[in-house]
Structures are given as C-alpha cells and as structure tokens.
Design an enzyme around this catalytic site. Sequence first.
Site, PDB file in Angstrom:
ATOM      1  N   HIS A  74      57.440  36.916   8.626  1.00 14.40           N
ATOM      2  CA  HIS A  74      56.708  36.180   9.654  1.00 14.40           C
ATOM      3  C   HIS A  74      57.408  34.893  10.070  1.00 14.40           C
ATOM      4  CE1 HIS A  74      52.890  38.475   8.269  1.00 14.40           C
ATOM      5  NE2 HIS A  74      53.537  39.138   9.211  1.00 14.40           N
ATOM      6  N   HIS A 104      52.826  48.682  13.758  1.00 16.86           N
ATOM      7  CA  HIS A 104      51.991  48.894  12.564  1.00 16.86           C
ATOM      8  C   HIS A 104      51.232  47.589  12.296  1.00 16.86           C
ATOM      9  CE1 HIS A 104      55.163  51.949  12.288  1.00 16.86           C
ATOM     10  NE2 HIS A 104      54.352  52.648  11.515  1.00 16.86           N
ATOM     11  N   ASP A 162      49.249  56.358  16.052  1.00 20.57           N
ATOM     12  CA  ASP A 162      50.359  56.366  15.100  1.00 20.57           C
ATOM     13  C   ASP A 162      51.465  55.461  15.657  1.00 20.57           C
ATOM     14  OD1 ASP A 162      52.671  56.947  13.633  1.00 20.57           O
ATOM     15  OD2 ASP A 162      52.130  59.044  13.374  1.00 20.57           O
ATOM     16  N   ASP A 205      57.103  47.829  11.424  1.00 19.83           N
ATOM     17  CA  ASP A 205      56.792  47.370  10.072  1.00 19.83           C
ATOM     18  C   ASP A 205      55.961  48.433   9.346  1.00 19.83           C
ATOM     19  OD1 ASP A 205      56.159  45.889   7.832  1.00 19.83           O
ATOM     20  OD2 ASP A 205      54.695  44.627   8.843  1.00 19.83           O
TER      21      ASP A 205
END
Length: 289
Positions: free
Chosen positions: A18, A41, A151, A172
């Site tokens: 991050h 994700h 997805d 990710d």
Amino acid sequence: MNYRHAYHAGNFADVVKHAILALLLEHLKAKDKPFRVIDTHAGIGLYDLTATEAGKTNEWQGGIGRLLDADGKPAAELTRKLAEALAPYLETVKAANPDGGLKHYPGSPWLIRHLLRKTDRMTAVEMHPEDHATLAALFAGDFQVKAIELDGWLALGSFVPPKERRGLVLIDPPYEQPDEFKTLFDRFEKAYQRWPTGVYALWYPIKDIGAVTNFHKRLAESGIPKILGAELWVRERTTPDTFNGTGLVICNPPWQIDRTLDGLLTGLAPILGETEKAGRRVWWIRGET
C-alpha cells in the site's frame, strides 16, 4: 473463495504494497489528465483491527503497528527520506481513523478512493458475495467508484483498456491455487497486449522461492519492456514453507520511481524485519528493451 483478508489486514505485506500503491497514485496525479484504477481483487475496502478476525492473528501488529501505535502516533523513528516516501500512505491510514487511534486499516480500494481527484475513477472487483456486498455498501452513492461482483481474472479481460486510456491496474490475488503465478503471468500478458501503456502492479508473496524465480524468469523473457521488481523480506527469503516476504512487479513504472522505492524499502526493512536476515531489493526485471 476461502481467503478472507480480514485476518491479514495491515500486516507487513500490506504496508509495503500500500505504501508503493500510494506513491504510484501520486505520480499519476502529477498530470492533469484523468485516470482510472482497476483493483481486480478488492476485498471489503476497510478493515476493523479490533474485530475477531484481526484479533485471531494480530498480523497487523507486525505491520502497520510498527509504524503507528494504538493512539495513531509514530511507533518508530523515521528518517526524513522515509517519512516523505510514506507520507501519502500514512495520511490515508490516519484518514481512515478520523477519531484518532488505530482501529481501522484501509484496504486498497479505500486507499485508492481517498487519493483520487474528482476527475479520476475506480473499478473495484470482488468475487466473494459477502465481501462484495460490504464493498458495495462502503461506496454506495459514490459516482467515482464502481464495485463489481466478478472474478478478478475475468475483470482483466472485461475492463482493460479503460475508456480513460490512462491509469493503473492492481492485481492482488490470494494465491490459494497452486498455479496462481502462472495465471498471474498469463492474464497480465493478455491485458498488456490489450493496453500496453497502462501501469500494472502485480503483488506476490515470497514463500515458494522456486515459483517466484520462475515468475521473474517468464517476465524477463516475455519481451514486455519496463518491468520493475521491488521486494522486502522479514527473514531469510528461502526459509521453507513460510511467508518470508512480499513483492510487487510494476510494469510501466513512473520515471525514477525505482530510486524512491529503494529508499522506501531500505528504511522499512529494519522496522518490519523479524530477524537479522531481513532485507530488500529493487531491480529491473526487464529494462526499456
């Protein structure tokens, strides 16, 4: 479908990922032209560090807890260079805790949204139905954010390239499947063919060193230029069957960000490290050509 990031939010890998993500966004904002961020994700967006899930592992104490204490104050002395590199990230963490302290940790969607300008947009993709519902509720009514139940791998084919033609894709995945590195490379390569000018950030754990090495090899031999690698490990990288470190592959990185990341990880390694074998590296997996 079993992975839930609530157990791991704010750990050392999140701090590195991050902090780098925040720097990439700041570089994108250096130009006036709007951009879009696609988070494949996304998770739930904001995590309660006092909740049962976080309390079962307390991984955040070895991550954000080494930078900020329970009162939200500095838990470690930072050099000027490291403080500057961490500033966008730590400002976001503090913004996620408006009452002070360190109760909440911002996942990538919350961090991205906080750093967007009014002209920028985000597409946050989450497959888990319950997590998507939480994510959608978090951004309900926010016209700059689309929270989509899908997805994440399919999202790369559906949303790349974005209509803005400028921006970043954060990939990710949870690495629950044995062939996740292969999937990561294959889907990234296809996305790059569709949108070769986008910035891509591919996260991976340093656990199976053979899989990591092979992943880097495939990237180096892919013919895709301008691929930068950044890693931090909290113990010896090759310790078997252990989550030893975190890595991020950045395709089309901003100019000279490799120097910034080298300073960032040099400063973070002794703070986040768990043994004397902790370390870091920033290197070009493949250069301009």
